[in-house]
Motif scaffolding. Structure first.
Motif, PDB file in Angstrom:
ATOM      1  N   ALA A  99       0.556  -1.667  -0.156  1.00 42.28           N
ATOM      2  CA  ALA A  99       0.139   0.117   0.163  1.00 42.28           C
ATOM      3  C   ALA A  99       0.659   1.131   0.322  1.00 42.28           C
ATOM      4  O   ALA A  99       2.420   0.955   0.600  1.00 42.28           O
ATOM      5  N   LEU A 100       0.191   2.633  -0.462  1.00 46.36           N
ATOM      6  CA  LEU A 100       1.119   3.460  -0.590  1.00 46.36           C
ATOM      7  C   LEU A 100       1.020   4.621   0.219  1.00 46.36           C
ATOM      8  O   LEU A 100      -0.513   4.719   0.836  1.00 46.36           O
ATOM      9  N   VAL A 101       1.785   4.691   1.571  1.00 36.78           N
ATOM     10  CA  VAL A 101       2.024   5.230   2.674  1.00 36.78           C
ATOM     11  C   VAL A 101       1.987   6.935   2.325  1.00 36.78           C
ATOM     12  O   VAL A 101       2.458   7.278   1.435  1.00 36.78           O
ATOM     13  N   ASP A 102       1.191   7.153   3.323  1.00 36.70           N
ATOM     14  CA  ASP A 102       1.400   8.575   3.405  1.00 36.70           C
ATOM     15  C   ASP A 102       2.821   9.170   3.512  1.00 36.70           C
ATOM     16  O   ASP A 102       3.984   9.004   4.610  1.00 36.70           O
ATOM     17  N   ALA A 103       4.182  10.120   2.890  1.00 33.69           N
ATOM     18  CA  ALA A 103       4.608  10.875   3.052  1.00 33.69           C
ATOM     19  C   ALA A 103       4.832  11.910   1.768  1.00 33.69           C
ATOM     20  O   ALA A 103       4.372  12.969   1.361  1.00 33.69           O
ATOM     21  N   LYS A 104       6.028  13.282   2.516  1.00 34.49           N
ATOM     22  CA  LYS A 104       6.006  14.121   2.009  1.00 34.49           C
ATOM     23  C   LYS A 104       6.733  13.911   0.423  1.00 34.49           C
ATOM     24  O   LYS A 104       6.625  14.261  -0.431  1.00 34.49           O
ATOM     25  N   ARG A 105       7.429  13.710   0.731  1.00 30.86           N
ATOM     26  CA  ARG A 105       8.320  12.818  -0.733  1.00 30.86           C
ATOM     27  C   ARG A 105       8.382  11.506  -1.574  1.00 30.86           C
ATOM     28  O   ARG A 105       8.514  10.605  -0.681  1.00 30.86           O
ATOM     29  N   TYR A 106       7.989  11.176  -2.486  1.00 32.61           N
ATOM     30  CA  TYR A 106       8.529   9.470  -2.900  1.00 32.61           C
ATOM     31  C   TYR A 106       9.245   9.592  -4.232  1.00 32.61           C
ATOM     32  O   TYR A 106       9.803   9.999  -5.153  1.00 32.61           O
ATOM     33  N   LEU A 107      10.167   7.740  -3.510  1.00 32.23           N
ATOM     34  CA  LEU A 107      11.120   7.647  -4.703  1.00 32.23           C
ATOM     35  C   LEU A 107      10.764   6.268  -5.275  1.00 32.23           C
ATOM     36  O   LEU A 107      10.453   5.509  -3.797  1.00 32.23           O
ATOM     37  N   PHE A 108      10.579   6.054  -6.107  1.00 33.08           N
ATOM     38  CA  PHE A 108      10.240   4.980  -6.613  1.00 33.08           C
ATOM     39  C   PHE A 108      11.363   3.864  -8.160  1.00 33.08           C
ATOM     40  O   PHE A 108      12.006   5.111  -8.225  1.00 33.08           O
ATOM     41  N   VAL A 109      11.498   3.495  -7.246  1.00 36.37           N
ATOM     42  CA  VAL A 109      12.606   1.836  -8.359  1.00 36.37           C
ATOM     43  C   VAL A 109      12.302   0.956  -8.902  1.00 36.37           C
ATOM     44  O   VAL A 109      11.156  -0.046  -8.205  1.00 36.37           O
ATOM     45  N   ALA A 110      11.944   0.670 -10.077  1.00 38.84           N
ATOM     46  CA  ALA A 110      11.113  -0.293 -10.816  1.00 38.84           C
ATOM     47  C   ALA A 110      13.021  -0.591 -11.948  1.00 38.84           C
ATOM     48  O   ALA A 110      12.850  -0.434 -12.770  1.00 38.84           O
ATOM     49  N   GLY A 111      12.462  -2.238 -11.712  1.00 38.20           N
ATOM     50  CA  GLY A 111      13.081  -2.707 -13.211  1.00 38.20           C
ATOM     51  C   GLY A 111      11.987  -3.848 -13.748  1.00 38.20           C
ATOM     52  O   GLY A 111      11.492  -4.582 -13.473  1.00 38.20           O
ATOM     53  N   GLY A 112      12.175  -3.742 -14.628  1.00 41.24           N
ATOM     54  CA  GLY A 112      11.295  -4.136 -15.988  1.00 41.24           C
ATOM     55  C   GLY A 112       9.736  -4.556 -15.552  1.00 41.24           C
ATOM     56  O   GLY A 112       9.591  -3.570 -15.320  1.00 41.24           O
ATOM     57  N   ILE A 113       9.094  -5.680 -15.891  1.00 42.40           N
ATOM     58  CA  ILE A 113       7.417  -5.555 -15.418  1.00 42.40           C
ATOM     59  C   ILE A 113       7.866  -5.361 -13.661  1.00 42.40           C
ATOM     60  O   ILE A 113       5.763  -4.594 -12.957  1.00 42.40           O
ATOM     61  N   GLY A 114       8.355  -4.881 -12.990  1.00 40.10           N
ATOM     62  CA  GLY A 114       7.949  -4.384 -11.900  1.00 40.10           C
ATOM     63  C   GLY A 114       7.132  -2.842 -11.519  1.00 40.10           C
ATOM     64  O   GLY A 114       7.219  -1.808 -10.679  1.00 40.10           O
ATOM     65  N   ILE A 115       7.463  -2.225 -12.561  1.00 36.57           N
ATOM     66  CA  ILE A 115       7.333  -0.927 -13.011  1.00 36.57           C
ATOM     67  C   ILE A 115       4.787  -1.169 -13.055  1.00 36.57           C
ATOM     68  O   ILE A 115       5.183   0.500 -11.956  1.00 36.57           O
ATOM     69  N   THR A 116       5.051  -2.165 -12.470  1.00 38.97           N
ATOM     70  CA  THR A 116       3.093  -2.665 -12.662  1.00 38.97           C
ATOM     71  C   THR A 116       2.597  -1.769 -11.602  1.00 38.97           C
ATOM     72  O   THR A 116       1.832  -0.573 -11.562  1.00 38.97           O
ATOM     73  N   PRO A 117       3.042  -2.552 -10.368  1.00 37.74           N
ATOM     74  CA  PRO A 117       2.827  -2.462  -9.346  1.00 37.74           C
ATOM     75  C   PRO A 117       2.733  -0.374  -9.390  1.00 37.74           C
ATOM     76  O   PRO A 117       1.844   0.349  -8.559  1.00 37.74           O
ATOM     77  N   ILE A 118       3.576   0.259  -9.898  1.00 39.85           N
ATOM     78  CA  ILE A 118       4.221   1.404  -9.459  1.00 39.85           C
ATOM     79  C   ILE A 118       3.520   2.997 -10.501  1.00 39.85           C
ATOM     80  O   ILE A 118       2.997   3.926  -9.925  1.00 39.85           O
ATOM     81  N   LEU A 119       2.796   2.211 -11.620  1.00 37.67           N
ATOM     82  CA  LEU A 119       2.324   2.649 -12.264  1.00 37.67           C
ATOM     83  C   LEU A 119       1.548   3.482 -11.645  1.00 37.67           C
ATOM     84  O   LEU A 119       1.015   4.516 -11.828  1.00 37.67           O
ATOM     85  N   PRO A 120       0.101   3.058 -11.194  1.00 39.35           N
ATOM     86  CA  PRO A 120      -0.962   3.764 -10.502  1.00 39.35           C
ATOM     87  C   PRO A 120      -0.529   4.616  -9.401  1.00 39.35           C
ATOM     88  O   PRO A 120      -0.993   5.556  -8.817  1.00 39.35           O
ATOM     89  N   MET A 121       0.475   4.406  -8.328  1.00 42.13           N
ATOM     90  CA  MET A 121       1.362   5.375  -6.923  1.00 42.13           C
ATOM     91  C   MET A 121       1.588   6.270  -7.648  1.00 42.13           C
ATOM     92  O   MET A 121       0.980   6.950  -7.272  1.00 42.13           O
ATOM     93  N   LEU A 122       2.574   6.438  -8.806  1.00 45.04           N
ATOM     94  CA  LEU A 122       2.749   7.479  -9.568  1.00 45.04           C
ATOM     95  C   LEU A 122       1.741   8.850  -9.678  1.00 45.04           C
ATOM     96  O   LEU A 122       1.814   9.716  -9.717  1.00 45.04           O
TER      97      LEU A 122
END
Length: 309
Positions: A99-122
């Protein structure tokens, strides 16, 4: 929750990656979900976990992206080679252990198919106006799905195909802990392990990872007892069997799916004793709390566990 959906659309979104759009047969709205959620597709040969990569506000469909795994167990090959529009697909979920937690800043690191859960997050974070950055690597540019989607966010996205730039510069990216920053990482196990290593000096709750392959289980295996609180029955778990297997054989009702500590379906409350966590779902704080465990892979540090079963 088990759903019977229909594959309405299948499209290639990168080399070896297809996106599936799944809808209810009658067009009914689907259960709501939040960024980071996944579903378990019931495929020939077993159940496979895939992150939802569509828009949470769109309740008419679920979207997942499936990478063809050359050394897989046949599930991805079936999706790529045999699954066609109009076919029924059974799935369980959605569930969210990322789950996406509440934070002031976010750093997303994705490798290959790992981009999929990060898409809706960003997309969710971008809508709030908070500061964020995505670093996205893959074997080649053509193997990296959804690059056009993420590249819309000019100045916040760094694409690093390995054949052009080498491995991601994790030391440079993570060497200095950033205050009030949540780090989210999903991708192949070597990337996850490297990010965990480089985040060792960050606050413990800063890093969030999701694994769809189990971590290596190198712990000793000894026998212990589990007490089922609902009935008071005491069962012996031998060194060569899991709690899940023993509980199933006893006839007690218990849910399970992946059976390798990655999906969270078998999460069970712990009322007594100390679990020996060997799953890939719970974070360090949750494991220390010791009030839940994944009984498909985890074991016991004490002679007996009392489970909420």
């Amino acid at each position: 929750m088990t759903l019977e959906l229909v594959l309405s659309h299948k499209e290639t979104v990168a080399d070896g990656v297809v996106r599936l759009t799944l809808r209810a047969p009658g067009g009914e709205p689907l259960p709501a979900w939040e960024p980071g959620a996944h579903v378990d597709l019931v495929l020939p040969g077993g159940v496979r976990q895939y992150s939802l990569c569509g828009r949470p506000e769109d309740t008419s469909a679920y979207q997942v992206a499936v990478l063809r795994e050359a050394d897989g167990r046949g599930g991805s090959a079936y999706v790529h080679d045999e699954l066609v529009a109009g076919q029924r697909v059974s799935l369980e979920g959605p569930r969210n252990h990322f789950a996406l937690v509440d934070a002031k800043r976010y750093l997303f690191v994705a490798g290959g198919i790992g981009i999929t859960p990060i898409l809706p997050m960003l997309e969710r974070v971008a809508a709030t106006g908070r500061e964020w950055q995505l670093v996205y690597g893959g074997r080649t540019r053509s193997s990296m799905a959804f690059t056009e989607d993420v590249s819309r966010h000019e100045g916040r996205v760094t694409l690093r195909p390995q054949d052009e730039h080498g491995l991601l510069d994790l030391p440079g990216l993570l060497a200095e802990p950033q205050p009030d920053t949540a780090v989210y990482c999903c991708g192949p196990e070597p990337l996850l392990a490297a990010v965990e290593r480089h985040c060792a000096g960050w606050p413990e709750d800063a890093l969030h990872v999701e694994r769809f392959t189990p971590k290596a289980d190198e712990g000793a295996r000894t026998a212990f007892e589990v007490e089922l609180a609902g009935s008071g029955r005491v069962l012996t778990v031998p060194a060569d069997r899991s709690i899940l297997e023993v509980v199933e054989d006893s006839g007690a009702p218990v849910l399970s799916s992946c059976r390798e500590g990655t999906c969270g379906t078998c999460e069970t409350g712990v009322l007594g004793g100390t679990p020996d966590h060997r799953d890939s779902v719970l974070d360090a704080a949750e494991q220390r709390a010791g009030d839940v465990m994944m009984i498909c892979v985890s074991r016991s540090c004490t002679p007996r566990l009392v489970l909420d079963l």
